[in-house]
Motif scaffolding. Structure first.
Motif, PDB file in Angstrom:
ATOM      1  N   MET A   1      -3.700 -20.423  27.438  1.00 26.75           N
ATOM      2  CA  MET A   1      -2.134 -19.791  27.391  1.00 26.75           C
ATOM      3  C   MET A   1      -1.652 -20.745  27.438  1.00 26.75           C
ATOM      4  N   PHE A   2      -0.264 -19.878  27.288  1.00 29.57           N
ATOM      5  CA  PHE A   2       0.723 -21.077  27.167  1.00 29.57           C
ATOM      6  C   PHE A   2       1.137 -21.119  28.157  1.00 29.57           C
ATOM      7  N   ASP A   3       1.547 -22.430  28.561  1.00 28.83           N
ATOM      8  CA  ASP A   3       2.857 -22.918  29.932  1.00 28.83           C
ATOM      9  C   ASP A   3       3.986 -22.436  29.665  1.00 28.83           C
ATOM     10  N   ARG A   4       4.343 -21.406  30.542  1.00 35.15           N
ATOM     11  CA  ARG A   4       5.665 -20.964  29.838  1.00 35.15           C
ATOM     12  C   ARG A   4       6.975 -22.372  31.019  1.00 35.15           C
ATOM     13  N   THR A   5       6.740 -22.791  31.959  1.00 36.63           N
ATOM     14  CA  THR A   5       7.345 -23.684  33.322  1.00 36.63           C
ATOM     15  C   THR A   5       8.007 -24.103  31.566  1.00 36.63           C
ATOM     16  N   GLY A   6       9.319 -24.743  32.106  1.00 36.82           N
ATOM     17  CA  GLY A   6       9.781 -25.334  31.655  1.00 36.82           C
ATOM     18  C   GLY A   6      10.904 -25.321  30.007  1.00 36.82           C
ATOM     19  N   THR A   7      11.470 -25.903  29.568  1.00 42.88           N
ATOM     20  CA  THR A   7      11.313 -25.639  28.487  1.00 42.88           C
ATOM     21  C   THR A   7      12.075 -26.687  27.471  1.00 42.88           C
ATOM     22  N   ASP A   8      11.629 -28.225  27.995  1.00 45.96           N
ATOM     23  CA  ASP A   8      11.625 -29.156  26.926  1.00 45.96           C
ATOM     24  C   ASP A   8       9.952 -29.150  26.357  1.00 45.96           C
ATOM     25  N   ASN A   9      10.350 -29.758  25.342  1.00 45.46           N
ATOM     26  CA  ASN A   9       9.114 -30.334  24.634  1.00 45.46           C
ATOM     27  C   ASN A   9       8.872 -31.492  24.973  1.00 45.46           C
ATOM     28  N   LEU A  10       7.224 -31.477  25.109  1.00 46.75           N
ATOM     29  CA  LEU A  10       6.820 -32.335  24.919  1.00 46.75           C
ATOM     30  C   LEU A  10       6.837 -34.012  24.397  1.00 46.75           C
ATOM     31  N   PRO A  11       6.594 -34.687  25.325  1.00 47.03           N
ATOM     32  CA  PRO A  11       6.436 -36.663  24.976  1.00 47.03           C
ATOM     33  C   PRO A  11       5.576 -36.483  23.512  1.00 47.03           C
ATOM     34  N   ARG A  12       6.085 -36.902  22.391  1.00 44.04           N
ATOM     35  CA  ARG A  12       5.697 -36.940  21.318  1.00 44.04           C
ATOM     36  C   ARG A  12       4.765 -38.300  20.770  1.00 44.04           C
ATOM     37  N   GLY A  13       3.431 -38.998  19.349  1.00 44.42           N
ATOM     38  CA  GLY A  13       3.412 -40.043  20.040  1.00 44.42           C
ATOM     39  C   GLY A  13       1.614 -39.824  19.349  1.00 44.42           C
ATOM     40  N   THR A  14       0.263 -39.788  19.648  1.00 42.79           N
ATOM     41  CA  THR A  14      -0.469 -39.797  19.379  1.00 42.79           C
ATOM     42  C   THR A  14      -1.775 -39.875  20.360  1.00 42.79           C
ATOM     43  N   ILE A  15      -2.160 -38.806  20.273  1.00 45.05           N
ATOM     44  CA  ILE A  15      -3.753 -38.444  21.400  1.00 45.05           C
ATOM     45  C   ILE A  15      -4.646 -39.747  20.340  1.00 45.05           C
ATOM     46  N   CYS A  16      -5.667 -39.780  20.459  1.00 48.44           N
ATOM     47  CA  CYS A  16      -6.947 -40.360  19.177  1.00 48.44           C
ATOM     48  C   CYS A  16      -7.502 -39.361  20.081  1.00 48.44           C
ATOM     49  N   ILE A  17      -8.554 -39.920  18.932  1.00 50.53           N
ATOM     50  CA  ILE A  17      -9.999 -38.505  19.305  1.00 50.53           C
ATOM     51  C   ILE A  17     -10.951 -39.211  20.614  1.00 50.53           C
ATOM     52  N   GLU A  18     -10.999 -40.153  20.609  1.00 51.22           N
ATOM     53  CA  GLU A  18     -11.486 -40.353  21.888  1.00 51.22           C
ATOM     54  C   GLU A  18     -11.379 -39.887  23.459  1.00 51.22           C
ATOM     55  N   ASP A  19     -10.060 -39.864  23.150  1.00 51.60           N
ATOM     56  CA  ASP A  19      -9.486 -39.264  24.529  1.00 51.60           C
ATOM     57  C   ASP A  19      -9.135 -37.691  24.496  1.00 51.60           C
ATOM     58  N   LEU A  20      -9.246 -36.826  23.216  1.00 49.87           N
ATOM     59  CA  LEU A  20      -9.379 -35.569  23.638  1.00 49.87           C
ATOM     60  C   LEU A  20     -10.858 -35.100  24.674  1.00 49.87           C
ATOM     61  N   GLU A  21      -9.778 -33.446  24.902  1.00 53.65           N
ATOM     62  CA  GLU A  21     -10.723 -33.200  25.496  1.00 53.65           C
ATOM     63  C   GLU A  21     -10.515 -31.729  25.020  1.00 53.65           C
TER      64      GLU A  21
END
Length: 152
Positions: A1-21
């Protein structure tokens, strides 16, 4: 579902596959401007008047100018390349269904959500969606090669 709270874009960077869920999600919001549409037309060489000429567009099924569908899809690419999984991600494929037009001035919420992870092949499947307000304007699925700490 969309998180419609707030208007700021989330931080940029990298989430390695080992940390994905499964269920992990990221998004960005962007107002589509006339300049965005003009620049996309220039870069893509898609100068269809439905995007650039209001009088022409008034006589179409859209009854006014619309943004290029691939401009909207590019916002999905931005979430994937900048946030989830982020830097180092390689696009392998993307399916898209355009559900409704995006017009100049619309604020698009682009979101990706992890739906499957193949750790052995570093493949991640992502649900992709864009919305303007409560209207889904694009939906699809992306397959990406995620970055890994094992290959740094």
């Amino acid at each position: 579902m969309f998180d419609r709270t707030g208007t700021d874009n989330l931080p940029r960077g990298t989430i390695c596959i080992e940390d994905l869920e499964i269920g992990m999600s990221r998004h960005l919001r962007k107002q589509v401007t006339d300049r965005d549409i003009e620049l996309f037309a220039e870069v893509s060489t898609d100068r269809n008047p439905v995007h650039l000429d209001e009088s022409y567009a008034q006589d179409t099924i859209f009854a006014g100018r619309i943004a290029h569908g691939m401009l909207t899809a590019g916002l999905v690419s931005a979430v994937i390349g900048e946030q989830l999984p982020g830097h180092g991600t390689v696009y392998l494929g993307q399916s898209l269904r355009f559900m409704a037009p995006v017009r100049p001035g619309d604020v698009v919420l682009a979101e990706v959500t992890v739906t499957a992870i193949d750790h052995s092949r570093r493949r991640v499947t992502l649900e992709t969606r864009c919305a303007v307000g409560d209207t889904t304007v694009l939906k699809g699925e992306a397959l990406v090669l995620a970055p890994s700490r094992k290959f740094d």
